[in-house]
Design a protein around this motif. Structure first.
Motif, PDB file in Angstrom:
ATOM      1  N   MET A   1      -6.236 -12.888  17.454  1.00 58.87           N
ATOM      2  CA  MET A   1      -7.321 -12.424  18.324  1.00 58.87           C
ATOM      3  C   MET A   1      -7.475 -10.918  18.217  1.00 58.87           C
ATOM      4  N   ASN A   2      -8.623 -10.449  17.838  1.00 55.69           N
ATOM      5  CA  ASN A   2      -8.857  -9.005  17.824  1.00 55.69           C
ATOM      6  C   ASN A   2     -10.202  -8.698  18.460  1.00 55.69           C
ATOM      7  N   VAL A   3     -10.624  -7.465  18.325  1.00 59.41           N
ATOM      8  CA  VAL A   3     -11.847  -7.031  19.011  1.00 59.41           C
ATOM      9  C   VAL A   3     -13.056  -7.837  18.545  1.00 59.41           C
ATOM     10  N   LEU A   4     -13.130  -8.048  17.186  1.00 61.51           N
ATOM     11  CA  LEU A   4     -14.288  -8.737  16.644  1.00 61.51           C
ATOM     12  C   LEU A   4     -14.459 -10.122  17.243  1.00 61.51           C
ATOM     13  N   SER A   5     -13.363 -10.882  17.234  1.00 58.95           N
ATOM     14  CA  SER A   5     -13.512 -12.253  17.715  1.00 58.95           C
ATOM     15  C   SER A   5     -13.750 -12.264  19.222  1.00 58.95           C
ATOM     16  N   ALA A   6     -13.174 -11.287  19.921  1.00 58.02           N
ATOM     17  CA  ALA A   6     -13.439 -11.222  21.362  1.00 58.02           C
ATOM     18  C   ALA A   6     -14.918 -10.954  21.607  1.00 58.02           C
ATOM     19  N   THR A   7     -15.510  -9.990  20.836  1.00 54.77           N
ATOM     20  CA  THR A   7     -16.939  -9.729  20.963  1.00 54.77           C
ATOM     21  C   THR A   7     -17.728 -10.980  20.670  1.00 54.77           C
ATOM     22  N   GLY A   8     -17.309 -11.676  19.603  1.00 53.56           N
ATOM     23  CA  GLY A   8     -18.004 -12.906  19.238  1.00 53.56           C
ATOM     24  C   GLY A   8     -18.002 -13.887  20.377  1.00 53.56           C
ATOM     25  N   GLU A   9     -16.844 -14.061  20.988  1.00 53.67           N
ATOM     26  CA  GLU A   9     -16.771 -15.023  22.086  1.00 53.67           C
ATOM     27  C   GLU A   9     -17.668 -14.602  23.235  1.00 53.67           C
ATOM     28  N   GLY A  55     -20.487 -16.001  13.956  1.00 50.68           N
ATOM     29  CA  GLY A  55     -20.160 -15.274  12.744  1.00 50.68           C
ATOM     30  C   GLY A  55     -19.073 -14.243  12.995  1.00 50.68           C
ATOM     31  N   LEU A  56     -19.249 -13.450  14.051  1.00 49.33           N
ATOM     32  CA  LEU A  56     -18.254 -12.411  14.360  1.00 49.33           C
ATOM     33  C   LEU A  56     -16.890 -13.025  14.635  1.00 49.33           C
ATOM     34  N   TRP A  57     -16.928 -14.113  15.396  1.00 50.60           N
ATOM     35  CA  TRP A  57     -15.677 -14.757  15.754  1.00 50.60           C
ATOM     36  C   TRP A  57     -14.937 -15.221  14.500  1.00 50.60           C
ATOM     37  N   ALA A  58     -15.711 -15.840  13.549  1.00 49.91           N
ATOM     38  CA  ALA A  58     -15.072 -16.372  12.356  1.00 49.91           C
ATOM     39  C   ALA A  58     -14.455 -15.247  11.536  1.00 49.91           C
ATOM     40  N   VAL A  59     -15.200 -14.129  11.409  1.00 51.53           N
ATOM     41  CA  VAL A  59     -14.638 -13.009  10.633  1.00 51.53           C
ATOM     42  C   VAL A  59     -13.404 -12.469  11.325  1.00 51.53           C
ATOM     43  N   MET A  61     -11.368 -14.073  13.107  1.00 58.06           N
ATOM     44  CA  MET A  61     -10.240 -14.998  12.962  1.00 58.06           C
ATOM     45  C   MET A  61      -9.731 -15.029  11.529  1.00 58.06           C
ATOM     46  N   GLY A  62     -10.320 -14.213  10.651  1.00 56.17           N
ATOM     47  CA  GLY A  62      -9.782 -14.118   9.311  1.00 56.17           C
ATOM     48  C   GLY A  62     -10.448 -15.045   8.302  1.00 56.17           C
ATOM     49  N   HIS A  63     -11.609 -15.633   8.643  1.00 57.18           N
ATOM     50  CA  HIS A  63     -12.332 -16.405   7.631  1.00 57.18           C
ATOM     51  C   HIS A  63     -13.111 -15.451   6.744  1.00 57.18           C
ATOM     52  N   SER A  64     -13.828 -16.008   5.740  1.00 54.66           N
ATOM     53  CA  SER A  64     -14.460 -15.120   4.766  1.00 54.66           C
ATOM     54  C   SER A  64     -15.668 -14.394   5.385  1.00 54.66           C
ATOM     55  N   VAL A  65     -16.052 -13.293   4.744  1.00 57.36           N
ATOM     56  CA  VAL A  65     -17.156 -12.484   5.250  1.00 57.36           C
ATOM     57  C   VAL A  65     -18.480 -13.226   5.131  1.00 57.36           C
ATOM     58  N   ALA A  66     -18.491 -14.272   4.257  1.00 63.12           N
ATOM     59  CA  ALA A  66     -19.712 -15.058   4.076  1.00 63.12           C
ATOM     60  C   ALA A  66     -20.227 -15.576   5.414  1.00 63.12           C
ATOM     61  N   TRP A  67     -19.337 -15.814   6.331  1.00 65.19           N
ATOM     62  CA  TRP A  67     -19.753 -16.343   7.630  1.00 65.19           C
ATOM     63  C   TRP A  67     -20.761 -15.418   8.303  1.00 65.19           C
ATOM     64  N   ILE A  68     -20.397 -14.128   8.382  1.00 62.92           N
ATOM     65  CA  ILE A  68     -21.286 -13.214   9.110  1.00 62.92           C
ATOM     66  C   ILE A  68     -22.594 -13.041   8.349  1.00 62.92           C
ATOM     67  N   VAL A  69     -22.510 -13.004   6.996  1.00 59.45           N
ATOM     68  CA  VAL A  69     -23.739 -12.847   6.213  1.00 59.45           C
ATOM     69  C   VAL A  69     -24.668 -14.028   6.466  1.00 59.45           C
ATOM     70  N   GLN A  70     -24.099 -15.229   6.378  1.00 55.76           N
ATOM     71  CA  GLN A  70     -24.934 -16.416   6.588  1.00 55.76           C
ATOM     72  C   GLN A  70     -25.534 -16.434   7.984  1.00 55.76           C
ATOM     73  N   THR A  71     -24.714 -16.127   8.987  1.00 52.11           N
ATOM     74  CA  THR A  71     -25.243 -16.199  10.349  1.00 52.11           C
ATOM     75  C   THR A  71     -26.340 -15.160  10.555  1.00 52.11           C
ATOM     76  N   VAL A  72     -26.185 -13.971   9.941  1.00 48.47           N
ATOM     77  CA  VAL A  72     -27.238 -12.959  10.104  1.00 48.47           C
ATOM     78  C   VAL A  72     -28.536 -13.456   9.479  1.00 48.47           C
ATOM     79  N   VAL A  73     -28.414 -14.118   8.299  1.00 48.15           N
ATOM     80  CA  VAL A  73     -29.625 -14.644   7.662  1.00 48.15           C
ATOM     81  C   VAL A  73     -30.300 -15.680   8.566  1.00 48.15           C
ATOM     82  N   VAL A  74     -29.473 -16.588   9.113  1.00 47.18           N
ATOM     83  CA  VAL A  74     -30.029 -17.619   9.995  1.00 47.18           C
ATOM     84  C   VAL A  74     -30.699 -16.969  11.194  1.00 47.18           C
TER      85      VAL A  74
END
Lengths: 130, 496, 238, 118
Positions: A1-9, A55-59, A61-74
């Motif tokens: 758990m870090n700042v990014l995933s907390a923001t995502g949540e 997207g933020l949460w996934a990044v 949590m240590g998943h690939s950066v593709a998550w945030i890119v895809q979510t931004v596109v969506v």
């Protein structure tokens, strides 16, 4: 758990809150136009929050950066399409003659149409006069 | 030649239907020639398949994609399928010729595509060996049938098509729920494997699932509660299409019904389904015969008569013995021949005289002697007079039902024949003894040839029934003998 | 007003049907593993078809015959709609031009929607989707243009032959399989030469699935836009 | 007579089917009947896909660490794909027939569209 995933949540939470508001508005509002307004406005915000939050949460949590890119596109796609479709729907509703709520105070589109019709009428009259 | 080339039966109509948009600039007449050519080719392929199956005595199993049955979809072209695919192709060929005279509504190119696809759908329904693929082909047939019913674009046609669509939609949903239940309890969709596993399925599931399948197919097979669309659609559709409905679309539905019911003959609760079918079939016969008596429109009257004959076939198929199924198949063949002739001649009268009301048939014997003669032979055959073909199949149906202890079924057949005699004789009387307005109409040569061919076929079956009865026997055994069906399909060992 | 009698009869019928169906469904419990053929597919799909998406492999490869039928059904629908709504001369008769927002938005989004549809059908063997959803997406792009502009029409001269050609292409791919591998709809690309075995799970794999899905995507896209066109144009009375 | 026990998903799908059939039986506007038919089809599709579900498993796309043991039954999903397309085709056909009917009779009320009897 870090700042990014907390923001995502937090974003997901905010998004769901807006979903709730739009559902509430759908029940509480008096006529088509008001219902449409609450539901689309907050659904757009709600979806944006949830999607980008995921997207933020996934990044985070240590998943690939593709998550945030895809979510931004969506999110961009939704941001572009949702207001347009809502606009077209409401315009269609107005054009097909669904009445406004009794308590409405402004009808800018109606005024605009009327002004346009009057302008056309005047032009026609002037044309006849010449 | 490799047996896999039997897949041309499906591929040829498809690719030619897809080709039509590219040649639609050539005009209506050219497209009708094209249609005739393709149906003739299809008849050629079907004849080759028929010859192969009946000389080797073994069914052709077409494995799509090279996957062996439970994994891939197979087409099972056994004795029944080979015979009926040939009938489908021949009737389509005749009706393609008939289309020259009878179909003038635009757009002809779309008519040609729908015609080919109706043929394809019926062929696929008869040939397929996979229960979901059966659903797909059934939908191809019925959606084409919706479109062709409404093709004349009159109010009546649209109304009939609407009835058909609503009933067909409910029917296909029921059919799909039935597939869901059966798939859910077995995990396979292949008919041969389903037959293998039939004994182990939960009896409630099989009862519910199979009765849903029966209800779903009853729309295509025109059985009682779900056949309200049929007379309207028969009346409103273009004449060649009516003949095709009666000659093979309904047969495809009946075949699928019989195949599915007999596949599960080892399952618990099977008798229940047979009883359901017997009730539906009897009600079909009575409802249709008594409606036929009241009709003033000959096409509609023959439509009702066709439905009642279908009821008789269903009755024979649901007797539950080998002889019953064979008699049913024999009646299917005879019915296809007779109804093609009847709808061809009635449609031709409708085109030439301008309507199919009973008043248009007055004095037809002198106005169009050849057509009237063919129509008379068809009518007499439909009643079941000796020396005509349907006599023999009715006799076999009676024998089969008495043998199984259903004496009252024999009574149903006889009563139906009496009612049929009343209205067909009325028609014949109007034709030969009604008033004549002194007009002669030239009859076309190709249609006369087809009609004479069918008349000769009727008489040939009527006088020498034995070769045709042998055909029907082997085709009926193909449906009834499930263990041979299972043995013929090269199932691959995907099992529990 | 619907009479009370009719309603109550309908409800009684529904109760009977519902009870009957529920009895059947009770024999097929939810969420249990009852796979038979499905297990075979899951275990062998990668080796036998080169696709990672088992659903697509079943749709196009194992049960390809169904898909051929499915394509035909859609073709029938488009032909039937065309036949029923056929007019000697027809034109768009929409009365209201779309607003500025709609027009600008649809012009802006049109290429992206096309691209997205293409993406869906090209990646059918890897991700959920395939020819039918992809084609439907493409058709929505044209639908939007129809809504935004009163006089827009699809290029009929291009679309109608394309529809036929794509369908013929599908059958031809199947017939090539019949010629090469002696089975109709045989996957000659994967099973004969194993092309794409090195990059399983990437775009250039999956045997003939991407080819067929491209054809289906084109066909479905043109067909559905044709249906939209038939329904939105009306006869011109002269 | 006993009350059969079915899962929640089945119950939902089944209720959609029944609601649709109710609409077909009772409604008088042709478009509403067609909508009801679509609802029946949707219910059937849901039923079909929920038969293939296996508790705790994931979509049958065999990448990213999902093996044959972690995927649900792929066949119903393939079947539903076909069934949806067939439903679309039927609906399109029905709508065009409805357009023709409206042109001929000027109404969509089925009580007024009754020329064929017998």
């Amino acid at each position: 758990m870090n700042v990014l995933s907390a923001t995502g949540e937090a974003l997901v939470l905010i998004g769901t809150f807006f979903y709730f508001l739009s559902a509430l508005g759908l029940i509480r509002m008096p006529d088509v136009y008001n219902r449409m307004q609450t539901s689309t406005k907050s659904a757009t915000l709600g979806s944006l929050g949830v999607i980008i939050g995921t997207g933020l949460w996934a990044v985070g949590m240590g998943h690939s950066v593709a998550w945030i890119v895809q979510t931004v596109v969506v999110a961009t796609f939704i941001l572009l399409t949702n207001p347009i479709s809502a606009h077209a729907l409401i315009r269609g509703a107005y054009r097909s003659g669904i009445p406004l709520w009794n308590g409405s105070v402004v009808d800018k589109y109606g005024e605009h149409l009327k002004a346009k019709a009057e302008a056309a009428e005047n032009e026609k009259n002037e044309g006849d006069g010449e | 030649m490799n047996g896999q080339y039997a897949s041309l039966l499906v591929a040829l109509p498809l690719i030619s239907a897809f080709f039509v948009p590219l040649i639609k600039g050539l005009g209506g007449r050219a497209i009708k020639y094209y249609l005739t050519l393709i149906t003739a080719l299809q008849a050629g392929v079907a004849a080759w398949v028929f010859k192969t199956v009946y000389t080797t005595g073994k069914p052709i199993i077409v494995m799509a994609g090279g996957w062996r049955p439970p994994v891939g979809i197979d087409l099972y072209i056994g004795h029944f399928a080979a015979l009926f695919v040939l009938i489908v192709a021949l009737v389509s060929f005749f009706m393609a010729i008939f289309s020259f005279d009878s179909v003038s509504t635009e757009p002809t190119d779309k008519y040609a595509m729908l015609f080919l696809l109706l043929m394809l759908g019926a062929t696929g329904m008869i040939a397929t060996g996979d229960i979901f693929n059966l659903f797909v082909f059934m939908e191809i047939t019925s959606i084409t049938a919706y479109a062709l019913t409404a093709y004349n674009k009159t109010g009546e046609a649209a109304e009939a098509a609407m009835k058909y669509i609503v009933l067909g939609g409910i029917g296909s949903s029921f059919f799909l729920i039935g597939i869901t239940l059966i798939y859910g309890s077995t995990g396979t969709l292949n008919m041969a494997q389903l037959a293998q596993l039939a004994g182990s399925i939960n009896p409630t599931v099989i009862k519910v699932g199979l009765s849903l399948l029966v209800f779903g197919l009853a729309v295509e097979a025109e059985l009682f509660p779900l056949n309200a669309w049929a007379p309207d659609a028969y009346q409103a559709a273009p004449h060649p299409v009516t003949a095709m409905f009666s000659a093979f679309v309904v047969k495809a539905g009946l075949y699928a019904l019989a195949r599915l019911v007999y596949l599960f003959s080892h399952a618990a609760g099977w008798d229940f389904i047979l009883k359901l079918l017997v009730i539906m079939a009897t009600l079909t016969v009575f409802a249709a015969e008594f409606s036929a008596l009241r009709q003033r429109d000959v096409k509609r009257m023959i439509a009702y008569s066709s439905i009642s004959q279908v009821g008789l076939i269903a009755l024979a198929l649901s007797v539950g013995s080998q002889l019953g199924v064979q008699a049913g198949v024999f009646h299917m063949i005879n019915h296809a021949v007779v109804k093609t002739l009847l709808f061809l001649t009635v449609g031709y009268v409708g085109v030439k005289v301008g309507g199919t009301g009973i008043e248009n048939f007055s004095g037809l014997g002198r106005k169009m002697p050849l057509t009237a003669f063919a129509l008379t032979v068809g009518a007499l055959a439909a009643v079941g007079i000796p020396l005509f073909n349907i006599f023999w199949s009715k006799v076999w149906i009676i024998i089969a039902s008495i043998e199984q202890g259903y004496a009252w079924e024999a009574g149903v057949v006889l009563a139906a024949s009496v009612v049929e005699a009343v209205y067909y004789l009325r028609l014949i009387h109007t034709m030969w003894f009604g008033g004549w307005d002194g007009m002669r109409i030239r009859e076309s040569l190709p249609l006369g040839t087809i009609a004479l061919f069918l008349v000769l076929l009727i008489l040939a079956i009527g006088v020498y029934p034995n070769p045709f009865w042998t055909l029907a026997k082997s085709a009926g055994t193909d449906i009834f003998n499930v263990s041979r069906y299972i043995a013929n399909v090269p199932l691959m060992g995907v099992g529990p | 007003m619907v009479s009370v009698l009719k309603r109550s009869l309908a409800i009684i019928t529904l109760l009977i049907i519902g009870y009957w169906l529920a009895q059947g469904l009770a024999g097929v419990p939810f969420g249990q593993d009852r796979m038979l053929v499905g297990k075979y597919y899951l275990e062998n799909v990668k080796a036998q078809t080169g696709a990672v998406n088992a659903v697509t492999a079943i749709v196009v490869n194992y049960r390809g015959f169904d898909t051929l039928g499915e394509v035909t059904v859609l073709f029938i629908a488009s032909t039937g709609v065309g036949a029923l709504l056929w007019r000697r001369k027809k034109r768009r008769t929409a009365k209201t031009e779309g607003s500025v927002v709609l027009r600008t938005g649809s012009e802006l989004l049109f290429p992206f929607i096309l691209m997205f549809g293409t993406y869906i059908f090209i990646h059918g063997h890897l991700t959920p989707g395939g020819g039918f959803p992809g084609g439907a997406t493409i058709a929505t792009a044209f639908l939007i243009l129809y809504m935004a502009f009163v006089d827009y029409e699809i290029p009929h001269r291009l679309f109608e032959p394309l529809e036929g050609l794509a369908g013929m292409g599908y059958v031809l791919v199947g017939l090539i399989g019949l010629a090469i591998g002696s089975y109709f709809l045989f996957d000659w690309i994967w099973q004969t030469w194993h092309w794409g075995a090195a990059n399983l799970g990437r775009l250039f794999s999956g045997g003939f699935i991407p080819i067929i899905y491209t054809l289906i995507g084109l066909k479905v896209g043109t067909e559905l836009s044709g249906i939209v066109d038939s329904m939105l144009t009306e006869e011109v009375r002269e | 007579m006993s009350v059969p026990h079915i899962g929640l998903y089945y119950f939902g799908a089944l209720s959609l089917v029944l609601v649709g059939i109710y609409g077909v039986l009772v409604k008088k506007n042709l478009l509403k009947i067609l909508i009801s038919l679509s609802i029946v089809e949707t219910g059937v599709n849901l039923l079909l896909i929920s038969v293939g579900y296996i508790t705790g498993r994931s979509a049958p796309i065999l990448s990213e660490g999902i093996g044959p043991k972690q995927a649900v039954d792929p066949i119903p999903q393939a079947l539903v794909l076909t069934a949806i397309v067939i439903g679309v085709a039927t609906t399109a056909m029905a709508l065009s027939v409805a357009i023709t009917l409206y042109e001929k009779y000027g109404t969509l009320n089925i009580e007024e569209i009754r020329r064929l009897r017998g």
